[in-house]
Each structure stands twice: as structure tokens, then as C-alpha cells.
Design a protein around this motif. Structure first.
Motif, PDB file in Angstrom:
ATOM      1  N   ASP A 253      60.519  40.663  31.168  1.00 61.47           N
ATOM      2  CA  ASP A 253      61.545  40.731  30.124  1.00 61.47           C
ATOM      3  C   ASP A 253      62.843  40.135  30.653  1.00 61.47           C
ATOM      4  O   ASP A 253      63.202  40.340  31.824  1.00 61.47           O
ATOM      5  CB  ASP A 253      61.772  42.198  29.724  1.00 61.47           C
ATOM      6  N   THR A 258      64.995  42.981  21.615  1.00 57.31           N
ATOM      7  CA  THR A 258      63.536  43.070  21.525  1.00 57.31           C
ATOM      8  C   THR A 258      62.922  41.871  20.791  1.00 57.31           C
ATOM      9  O   THR A 258      61.710  41.669  20.841  1.00 57.31           O
ATOM     10  CB  THR A 258      63.115  44.364  20.790  1.00 57.31           C
ATOM     11  N   ILE A 260      63.565  38.852  21.617  1.00 58.75           N
ATOM     12  CA  ILE A 260      63.358  37.787  22.617  1.00 58.75           C
ATOM     13  C   ILE A 260      62.150  38.158  23.477  1.00 58.75           C
ATOM     14  O   ILE A 260      62.141  39.198  24.150  1.00 58.75           O
ATOM     15  CB  ILE A 260      64.620  37.575  23.469  1.00 58.75           C
ATOM     16  N   PRO A 261      61.122  37.328  23.432  1.00 57.82           N
ATOM     17  CA  PRO A 261      59.893  37.683  24.154  1.00 57.82           C
ATOM     18  C   PRO A 261      60.077  37.569  25.675  1.00 57.82           C
ATOM     19  O   PRO A 261      61.016  36.920  26.139  1.00 57.82           O
ATOM     20  CB  PRO A 261      58.886  36.632  23.658  1.00 57.82           C
ATOM     21  N   PRO A 262      59.165  38.193  26.430  1.00 56.29           N
ATOM     22  CA  PRO A 262      59.260  38.053  27.886  1.00 56.29           C
ATOM     23  C   PRO A 262      58.861  36.656  28.343  1.00 56.29           C
ATOM     24  O   PRO A 262      58.222  35.914  27.597  1.00 56.29           O
ATOM     25  CB  PRO A 262      58.266  39.099  28.398  1.00 56.29           C
TER      26      PRO A 262
ATOM     27  N   GLY B 101      61.091  46.005  37.447  1.00 54.13           N
ATOM     28  CA  GLY B 101      61.923  44.811  37.241  1.00 54.13           C
ATOM     29  C   GLY B 101      61.495  43.975  36.049  1.00 54.13           C
ATOM     30  O   GLY B 101      62.298  43.234  35.481  1.00 54.13           O
ATOM     31  N   ARG B 102      60.222  44.071  35.672  1.00 53.13           N
ATOM     32  CA  ARG B 102      59.732  43.258  34.550  1.00 53.13           C
ATOM     33  C   ARG B 102      60.090  43.871  33.203  1.00 53.13           C
ATOM     34  O   ARG B 102      59.966  43.230  32.176  1.00 53.13           O
ATOM     35  CB  ARG B 102      58.204  43.143  34.630  1.00 53.13           C
ATOM     36  N   ARG B 103      60.498  45.143  33.226  1.00 50.89           N
ATOM     37  CA  ARG B 103      60.671  45.864  31.953  1.00 50.89           C
ATOM     38  C   ARG B 103      62.094  45.762  31.400  1.00 50.89           C
ATOM     39  O   ARG B 103      63.067  45.833  32.151  1.00 50.89           O
ATOM     40  CB  ARG B 103      60.324  47.333  32.172  1.00 50.89           C
ATOM     41  N   ARG B 104      62.140  45.694  30.093  1.00 55.42           N
ATOM     42  CA  ARG B 104      63.421  45.563  29.391  1.00 55.42           C
ATOM     43  C   ARG B 104      64.369  46.726  29.734  1.00 55.42           C
ATOM     44  O   ARG B 104      65.522  46.512  30.094  1.00 55.42           O
ATOM     45  CB  ARG B 104      63.135  45.530  27.889  1.00 55.42           C
ATOM     46  N   VAL B 108      66.120  44.906  32.884  1.00 56.06           N
ATOM     47  CA  VAL B 108      67.096  44.069  32.176  1.00 56.06           C
ATOM     48  C   VAL B 108      68.327  44.896  31.785  1.00 56.06           C
ATOM     49  O   VAL B 108      69.452  44.550  32.140  1.00 56.06           O
ATOM     50  CB  VAL B 108      66.477  43.422  30.913  1.00 56.06           C
TER      51      VAL B 108
END
Lengths: 557, 148
Positions: A253, A258, A260-262, B101-104, B108
Motif C-alpha cells: 500500500d 482506499t 488508490i490500489p497497492p 510495512g505493506r499495509r495501509r 502508510v
């Protein structure tokens, strides 16, 4: 006082010069025009190069004009005029490859001074609309013609209900790469850049390259990560170095929004290019490994926007170092990411924010360390087979001496000396931690293979060392620490004729040494040893000097 | 009176913790009493304080709402061979940095200020699927609790 607003000049010729100089190369300019074809939903794109009559295919600046022909939606008269507007105002469909309305003019003028368009829509062919930068002054003037080469080309190529021809002419007046070089790069890059379009199941795109006097070339899709060949698990002790490894396929992400896609992130580790030299490798594996094209120019991240490559082998602020040759990544983004990733007007450049770089760096950290394991594994596999082609080929090779000892006393002394040499060799190998009787298996048979040629880092200062095996005979140990090995031998594939010839010479030297020590029975063996050792030292020193001043011959610099 | 929460920690068990301060997250592992470790992080030269300072957070720590989350991984890791347990804990720690780290909501909206530069192992006795399950569960739970 109210703000005063006054109009000022925009000199058309200067603006055209400026937008032509934003950094396009020939191939990137051509691909930018192809983007317009794809945005117009073309299924077939042809790139035509016309070269100067008096120049060769590989001469610089030999292209007189370039045409990009497509069978996309086509344009009517007004749309054609708008297409040549600077900053044309258009509504782009979702996830279009176009963005600011500068691409055609910018890319076109970077190739040549005159851009001409002709199009067909609803089975009706338009006039030829052109702009010639050489004739522009302050005003931006478009010319409209009803006849000429392009009208004839349209009759030949725009045979469907719609399509467009973009013609860039006057290219010979600009200093540019040869048609050959541009076509070579296009062949390499188009298949990767448009791989998703070329390989999609429904209506795949076809791209054909034509050039005066040359056969047509059809571009094939190329997955730069070779995902279909990949294995998913890596074990540093068992990896055969023949397949790439898919180390990561994750989504990251990049926005709290939400909508905006990853980003899609994939990381693949490749076997080092050198593994192709592994003896016994099948021709299929060798060919397949060759297609990976493992080299500096292909290391790093390949970044796709809306399925179109926009960055080739980006190191992402040094995340991928100059020697991390076997690692490749792919990042896929869409129009929604443009603001976050700061995609610029050329759609070739972007600035990735620090926090995203930081997270990508973390994702790559372990794969980078695994890459070191892969290099070590490759080296181990190659080292295990050094000398094998020679040993396999020369299993029956017997040492010869024209002047062997004739009498019984001489023969007995020769036998005694050989046993002594074998004993000393045994002791030396044991002290060096090397196996005393190295026996390998001959491929496809159970007959033990005597290794006449061996490689070792325990030889000392000479290039080679002779060894005697009590039952099998003489062998040679080649010094892997010597500059001749590092400069010459290591750069030759194990099965290369030149390498086997050198190994043959060194083995014969060891034979000569052994026979001299064993058969010259009227001289003391220790004295012969001293002479031979001196000979080898002088030889090794001089060949070391030769290596020092001839490194460039084998690409060691 | 409001209940502030209860922490159960024990010396010698494998634990992963997360400290949340404003938009920053710090992920760590310990076999010590977790509060001991947290106290060390908050000393003037502690790694959490240093990481925040390097990102321009200069206000006194007392000014912030700080939350501590502790996960007991002991039962999961003690199933493995003893010699590989600590390495597996480090493996989870590194993978947690990646998955969070990959998660909104975690990577983010918040920024992870801890790192595993020196401790990340290339592999461990944990299978890839176990590692993914454990760290995904951790991320799901933390996300839910942070949003409470």
C-alpha cells in the motif's frame, strides 16, 4: 490597484525546440508514439525506417524518415489538428498511456523536424496534416495537403476502417544513431516494454519493424523476470543454478486513500551468467540461461505504468548496487499512483518518496543476501568441474619418453624414484587438506576417472605443481591463486578448446618434470628437483608479468 | 477511574512487542521482561527515542499518548528445535516489519521506525507458510487494536 494582466509572446519555434530536447532517445521517442497507438486501441503497429540511399545500414544519421502505422481508432480532421496542438486538450481514458498532450510533438520533433499525420476513421481517409519546425517563427502553423507520399502510404497501409500514420521526416539533418542501432535496441526493448500488451489473451498487440532492404521483424513479448521458468524455493546447498527464483510477489500500500490500489512488487534472483560454462549442461539449459541476459544493464527494477514499461533497470536510489547483477524486480503501478510517485511529463521519470523506498529496501534486503549465496553456489559448482572436460577427453592419454632407462638397474632406480615422488605427493596433499586419491565418476559409466588436471589454491607461488599417483601416474595441480589462472583460465569456459589446450600443456609440463626426475638416473634426484623448481619459478614469475600487462585481452580490467 | 490495561510478561519467553507513538511504530522482540526492554528504549539514548529524534520528533516523550502491545510467541516457537528458536523469533520480527510495512493502516498511515538491519536472518526453522500466517495474524490484530 487591480492586478494587470497582459499577454506575452510564446515563440512557437523555440517551444518546439525545447519540447524536442527533453531527453528522448530515438527508441524512446518511437515508443512514445506507439503509446498513442495503444491508447487508440490499435492491435497492429508497424514501425518503418527509411534510410538514406548513400549510407550503410550501420552508418550514423542514416535515417531519413520514420513512420509509425497503426490500426487504432483513427482521427477525423479536427482531432488530427488537435493532435498537433502543443498541450492538446484531450480526455484520456482510464489508465491511458498518455497524460499531458505533449508526447507526439515532443517525441516527433526529437526524431526529426517535420511531423505529418494522416488518418482514417469510419472508412474515410483524412488530408495530410503536418507541422515543420524549420519553417516556424512566432506562430505555430499547421499545413494541410491532399496529396503526397503519405496519401499513397495510407492507400497501402490503412486498409481497415480506421488507423493512423505518423511520419517524421528530415531526420537526416539531426545527428542520430544508425537505423541498425535503433532497430537493435527496439528489438531488445519493445518485447519487454509492451510485454503485457503483446502477450494478452484477448486481441494481443503485434508490432512489426520494417526497414528499407531488410526483412521484417515481428516483436515477441518478453517477460523480463521469466516468471514461467522460476522456482519458488531457494536452498543454498542444493540449488542447481539453472533456474531463476521468484523470491517475492507482494502488494505494498502506498496511500491511505482506499481508492488508490497497492503497488505490485516482484523480486527474482537469477543464476549468474557464468553458470552457462558448467560442463555437462544440456544445450536446452544453456540456451534458456542465455535468454536471461544477466548483465549490468538488466539489473534492478523494471517499473511498469498501466502495463507499459517506464523505467528500465532502475536501481531505486542505490538499493540495487552495481555488482548486484543477478537481482531483478518489477513494480507495477497505474495512473492512480502518478501523484504519489511523481511521474513526469515524459512518463519515463519518477521520484519515489523516501518512505516507499525505505519499505522496498526492506523487501529486497534478504534477497540481496541470498544473491551472495547464489554466487557462492555457482562458484562451487563451477570449481567442482574445472578440468573435467580435459580429464574426460584424455582418460587414455599415456606419458611417453623416447629415452627410458634400458638396463635393469636404471629401471629399478626409476621405480624407486617414482615411489618416492608418489609418497611425497601423498604427504603434500594430506598436509594441504586435499584428497590424496581424487577419483570422480566418468559420466554414464562406473569407471573411476583419474584427474590428470586439477585446480588448487594450495600450490604456492608457481603456476603449476606436478604430482605423482602410485597407481595412476602423473597429474598437474594448477594454481588458482596465480595471475595466469585469474587473468586467462578463469575467463575461458571449462570446455573451451583454448582452455583444454593450456591444461594439456601444463599437464605435459608435469609429465616432463616427472620423467626427468625418474629417468635421468645418472644425476642426483634432488639436484634435478632444484633445477626444475628454478625453471618453474622463473617461468611463473615471467608469465605473471605478462599477465600484468595483458589483462585487457581477457576482460579482467 | 479508567482501566489502563494489563501486561503479562515473563523472563525467558519469546515475545514480540509494538510501541505506538503518534504516527510511529516500533517493532521489537525480547526474551526479557518486556517493560525492562521498553524502559531501555525510552532512555535518552534508547533506540526508540533515537529513531524518533532522527525523524524530527523533538518533543518530550511524556507529551504523547504511547501504547504498548505485547504478543506471546512462546507456544509457537517452543514447538521448534531449541537451537533454532531464537533465529525463528528474529525471522518473525523481520517478516513483521515487511508485512506491517505493506499495509495501509500500519505502513502508510504510520511509519515503522525500527529496523532489522543487523538481525534479519535469511531463513529459520519456520516454514514460509507458518511465517506468513503468524505475521498476518499479528498485523490483523494490531490493526484492529490500533483502530479501537
Amino acid at each position: 490597484m487591480a492586478t494587470e494582466k497582459i499577454p506575452r509572446k510564446m515563440v512557437a519555434s523555440r517551444i518546439c525546440d525545447a519540447i524536442a530536447a527533453i531527453g528522448y532517445t530515438n527508441y524512446s521517442a518511437i515508443m512514445d508514439i506507439i503509446d498513442n497507438s495503444i491508447s487508440a486501441e490499435a492491435k497492429n503497429v508497424t514501425i518503418q525506417f527509411f534510410t538514406e540511399d548513400l549510407k550503410n545500414f550501420s552508418d550514423r544519421s542514416n535515417v531519413s524518415s520514420v513512420r509509425i502505422i497503426d490500426d487504432g481508432r483513427g482521427m477525423n480532421h479536427d482531432q488530427l489538428l488537435a493532435a498537433l496542438d502543443i498541450g492538446s486538450i484531450q480526455t484520456y481514458p482510464e489508465n491511458s498511456l498518455s497524460k499531458y498532450g505533449f508526447g507526439l510533438k515532443s517525441a516527433g520533433f526529437s526524431l526529426g523536424p517535420k511531423i505529418s499525420l494522416i488518418s482514417r476513421q469510419y472508412s474515410k481517409t483524412s488530408s495530410v496534416i503536418s507541422v515543420d519546425k524549420r519553417t516556424l517563427g512566432e506562430e505555430y502553423i499547421i499545413e494541410i495537403d491532399e496529396k503526397g507520399d503519405l496519401v499513397e502510404a495510407a492507400a497501402t497501409y490503412l486498409t481497415g476502417s480506421s488507423g493512423t500514420i505518423v511520419d517524421i521526416s528530415g531526420c537526416q539533418d539531426k545527428n542520430h544513431d544508425s537505423a541498425k542501432r535503433t532497430i537493435d535496441i527496439l528489438i531488445e526493448r519493445l518485447g519487454v516494454t509492451y510485454s503485457y500488451f503483446l502477450s494478452r489473451k484477448a486481441d494481443p498487440l503485434t508490432i512489426t519493424i520494417k526497414c528499407t532492404g531488410k526483412p521484417d521483424i515481428k516483436v515477441t513479448p518478453k517477460d523480463i523476470l521469466h516468471i514461467k521458468d522460476c522456482i519458488s524455493e531457494f536452498n543454498k546447498d542444493t540449488y542447481d543454478c539453472l533456474r531463476p527464483i521468484l523470491r517475492k510477489r507482494v502488494q505494498i500500500d502506498v496511500s491511505v486513500n482506499t481508492k488508490i490500489p497497492p503497488l505490485d512488487l516482484e523480486i527474482v534472483l537469477f543464476p549468474p551468467a557464468k553458470i552457462r560454462q558448467l560442463p555437462g549442461i544440456s544445450p536446452e539449459d544453456k540456451t534458456r540461461l542465455g535468454t536471461y541476459d544477466i548483465s549490468r544493464k538488466n539489473k534492478g527494477f523494471f517499473i511498469y505504468r498501466n502495463d507499459r514499461l517506464i523505467r528500465w533497470a532502475d536501481d531505486l536510489d542505490g538499493i540495487i548496487g552495481k555488482d548486484d547483477i543477478i537481482i531483478r524486480g518489477r513494480i507495477r503501478l497505474t495512473t492512480e499512483h502518478d501523484d504519489i510517485m511523481h511521474v513526469d511529463v515524459s512518463k519515463q521519470n519518477m521520484f519515489i518518496p523516501d518512505d516507499i523506498i525505505e519499505r522496498i529496501e526492506r523487501e529486497v534486503r534478504i534477497p540481496l543476501r541470498e544473491a551472495e549465496d547464489i554466487h557462492a553456489r555457482c562458484k562451487e559448482l563451477l570449481a567442482a568441474d574445472e578440468g573435467l572436460p580435459f580429464n574426460l577427453r584424455n582418460q587414455d592419454l599415456a606419458p611417453q619418453d623416447d629415452e627410458p632407462p634400458h638396463n635393469a638397474e636404471g629401471k629399478a632406480e626409476a621405480r624407486r624414484r617414482r615411489q618416492r615422488l608418489a609418497q611425497e605427493t601423498q604427504e603434500k596433499l594430506a598436509a594441504d587438506g586435499e584428497i590424496s586419491e581424487p577419483i570422480g565418476a566418468v559420466r554414464d559409466t562406473d569407471v573411476p576417472l583419474f584427474q590428470r588436471v586439477r585446480y588448487s589454491d594450495k600450490v604456492g607461488i608457481t603456476l603449476w605443481e606436478m604430482g605423482e599417483d602410485a597407481t595412476e601416474g602423473t597429474f598437474v595441480r594448477i594454481n588458482t591463486n596465480h595471475s595466469f589462472y585469474r587473468t586467462v583460465l578463469a575467463h575461458l569456459p571449462e570446455d573451451a578448446p583454448a582452455r583444454q589446450a593450456i591444461e594439456g600443456m601444463l599437464w605435459c609440463s608435469a609429465i616432463a618434470e616427472a620423467i626427468s626426475l625418474e629417468h635421468i638416473t645418472d644425476l642426483d634426484q634432488r639436484q634435478i628437483e632444484r633445477v626444475l623448481q628454478k625453471f618453474k619459478k622463473v617461468f611463473s614469475n615471467n608469465i605473471d608479468t605478462w599477465c600484468g600487462i595483458n589483462q585487457d585481452l581477457f576482460g579482467s580490467m | 477511574m479508567d482501566f489502563g490495561g494489563c501486561i503479562e510478561s515473563r523472563k525467558g519467553i519469546f515475545q514480540l512487542y509494538v510501541i505506538s507513538l503518534e504516527k510511529y511504530l516500533y517493532i521489537g522482540v525480547t526474551e526479557d521482561l518486556a517493560p525492562n526492554r521498553w524502559a531501555a528504549h525510552f532512555s535518552p539514548t534508547g533506540s526508540f527515542v533515537s529513531a524518533l529524534r532522527s525523524r524530527g520528533v523533538d518533543e518530550p516523550m511524556e507529551d504523547f499518548r504511547i501504547r504498548f502491545f505485547l504478543y506471546d510467541l512462546d507456544r509457537l516457537l517452543k514447538r521448534l528445535r531449541k537451537e533454532g528458536q531464537r533465529r525463528a523469533l528474529q525471522h518473525i520480527e523481520h517478516e513483521a516489519h515487511l508485512v506491517f510495512g505493506r499495509r495501509r493502516a500500519l505502513g502508510v498511515a504510520r511509519r515503522i521506525v525500527s529496523d532489522t538491519l543487523r538481525t534479519a536472518p535469511k531463513d529459520s526453522l519456520l516454514s514460509k507458510s507458518d511465517l506468513v500466517t503468524i505475521t498476518t495474524d499479528l498485523a490483523d490484530d494490531l490493526e484492529r487494536r490500533l483502530c479501537e
